[in-house]
Design an enzyme around this catalytic site. Structure first.
Site, PDB file in Angstrom:
ATOM      1  N   LYS A  53       0.829  -1.436  -0.118  1.00 22.32           N
ATOM      2  CA  LYS A  53       0.183  -0.110  -0.062  1.00 22.32           C
ATOM      3  C   LYS A  53       0.930   1.280  -0.196  1.00 22.32           C
ATOM      4  O   LYS A  53       0.584   2.269  -0.588  1.00 22.32           O
ATOM      5  CB  LYS A  53      -1.048  -0.066   1.031  1.00 22.32           C
ATOM      6  CG  LYS A  53      -1.979  -1.025   1.000  1.00 22.32           C
ATOM      7  CD  LYS A  53      -2.738  -1.226   2.344  1.00 22.32           C
ATOM      8  CE  LYS A  53      -3.695  -2.492   2.233  1.00 22.32           C
ATOM      9  NZ  LYS A  53      -4.370  -2.778   3.482  1.00 22.32           N
ATOM     10  N   GLN A  97      -4.670  -1.432   9.421  1.00 22.18           N
ATOM     11  CA  GLN A  97      -4.480  -2.697   8.910  1.00 22.18           C
ATOM     12  C   GLN A  97      -4.964  -3.799   9.685  1.00 22.18           C
ATOM     13  O   GLN A  97      -4.604  -3.881  11.098  1.00 22.18           O
ATOM     14  CB  GLN A  97      -2.987  -3.025   8.493  1.00 22.18           C
ATOM     15  CG  GLN A  97      -2.558  -4.452   7.882  1.00 22.18           C
ATOM     16  CD  GLN A  97      -3.291  -4.359   6.377  1.00 22.18           C
ATOM     17  OE1 GLN A  97      -3.350  -3.446   5.571  1.00 22.18           O
ATOM     18  NE2 GLN A  97      -3.692  -5.345   6.308  1.00 22.18           N
ATOM     19  N   ASP A 120     -11.307   2.881   3.949  1.00 23.98           N
ATOM     20  CA  ASP A 120     -11.466   1.561   3.986  1.00 23.98           C
ATOM     21  C   ASP A 120     -12.686   1.098   3.821  1.00 23.98           C
ATOM     22  O   ASP A 120     -13.316   0.126   3.318  1.00 23.98           O
ATOM     23  CB  ASP A 120     -10.826   0.630   4.885  1.00 23.98           C
ATOM     24  CG  ASP A 120      -9.252  -0.244   4.442  1.00 23.98           C
ATOM     25  OD1 ASP A 120      -9.371  -0.302   3.674  1.00 23.98           O
ATOM     26  OD2 ASP A 120      -8.717  -0.486   5.281  1.00 23.98           O
TER      27      ASP A 120
END
Ligand code: NAP
Length: 283
Positions: A53, A97, A120
């Site tokens: 990422k 994460q 997200d």
């Protein structure tokens, strides 16, 4: 019939190039886009995902900040950092994460992210906005799957879509996006009786389970579009999806490969969400 492949790598490359153009335009106006990634602990897979990422950000001209904590970090520490990132005008997207270490309440941590920076799309506010048809951020994986359908000219309107899996991050938002695109949607899960009956009636099948070869050739209608979200390992340790790819390819109309399908699209949509957040904040 041999299905055509939906090339997630190629599509993701185009999306990343678009993000890079938009990032350059924002930077030229003095509003460089920024993404913060919060990583807690030393899960090897998480470390790889985070590295990817961050590299994607670098390549696209998006500034990234890694907020890294060891596995013993407290929930309060992590939430305090998220609150600081919420208040930082140079940060437009924040992602945590997953998975977090077991002593940390994932739900509490995700809810600490400002919904305006929830790239997200995991915050309850993002899920609710999606549910009522006013999404701020669409979860990256389902968003990427919708882009893949669009890329092959597959309009879900009037089609029967079967989503296998009902997680909050893939299955449910996938089903809602398909519904909003006017598909007739069936959601299947571990308690579904006769899964094959459902999938055999589907024009579009999205497999998001996490079990190798769970969608076999006899479960697929000839000509159907098959999107394989699963990420598993075969007996040689090689990455594979939920679909018995070689066999299903013989009956489907379109199919995504693993690797090179949904995975790169998920990463590309994270960049898209981040650039959209930065553009909104620059308006
Ligand atoms: P998850 O939270 O474990 O959900 C799996 C879902 O599959 C659950 O809803 C479960 O039903 C259902 N299921 C389990 N066994 C089943 C069966 N035999 N028949 C029908 N449904 C069954 O997983 P997830 O986070 O949604 O992820 C799913 C897969 O996608 C994983 O392999 C994950 O690694 C992968 N993934 C890939 C990407 C990517 O970018 N490529 C992104 C995210 C996830 P119940 O709800 O009844 O338990």
């Amino acid at each position: 019939m041999t299905a055509q492949l939906i090339d997630g790598n190629a599509l993701a490359r185009d999306i990343r190039a678009d993000v890079a153009r938009r990032a350059a335009a924002l930077s030229a106006l003095g509003h460089p886009p920024g993404l913060a990634v919060v990583l807690v602990g030393d899960d090897p897979a998480s470390q790889v995902y985070v590295r990817h990422k961050i590299k994607d950000c670098e390549d696209a001209g998006v500034r990234s900040v890694l907020a890294r904590y060891d596995a013993g970090a407290s929930q309060a520490q992590v939430i305090e950092r998220i609150q600081a990132l919420n208040a930082d005008p140079a940060i437009h997207g924040i992602l945590v994460q997953l998975p977090l270490p077991p002593h940390i309440d994932t739900h509490r941590v995700l809810e600490a992210i400002s919904p305006l920076k929830d790239v997200d799309g995991f915050h309850i506010a993002s899920a609710g906005a999606l549910m009522v048809g006013r999404p701020v951020f669409k979860s990256c994986t389902p968003y990427g799957c919708m882009k893949m359908l669009e890329s092959i000219g597959c309009d879900p309107k009037g089609k029967h879509a079967v989503v296998i899996g009902r997680s909050n991050i893939v299955g449910k938002p996938m089903a809602i996006l398909l519904l909003q695109a006017n598909a007739t949607v069936t959601i299947c899960h571990s308690a579904t009786v006769d899964l094959a009956w459902h999938t055999r009636h589907a024009d579009i099948v999205v497999a998001a389970v996490g079990k190798r070869n769970m969608l076999t050739r006899d479960m697929v209608k000839p000509g159907a579009v098959v999107i394989d979200v699963g990420m598993n390992r075969d007996e040689h340790g090689k990455l594979c999806g939920d679909v018995d790819h070689a066999a299903v390819r013989e009956v489907a109309g379109w199919i995504t490969p693993v690797p090179g399908g949904v995975g790169p699209m998920t990463r590309a949509m994270l960049l898209t969400n981040t650039i959209e957040a930065a553009e909104r904040s620059a308006r």
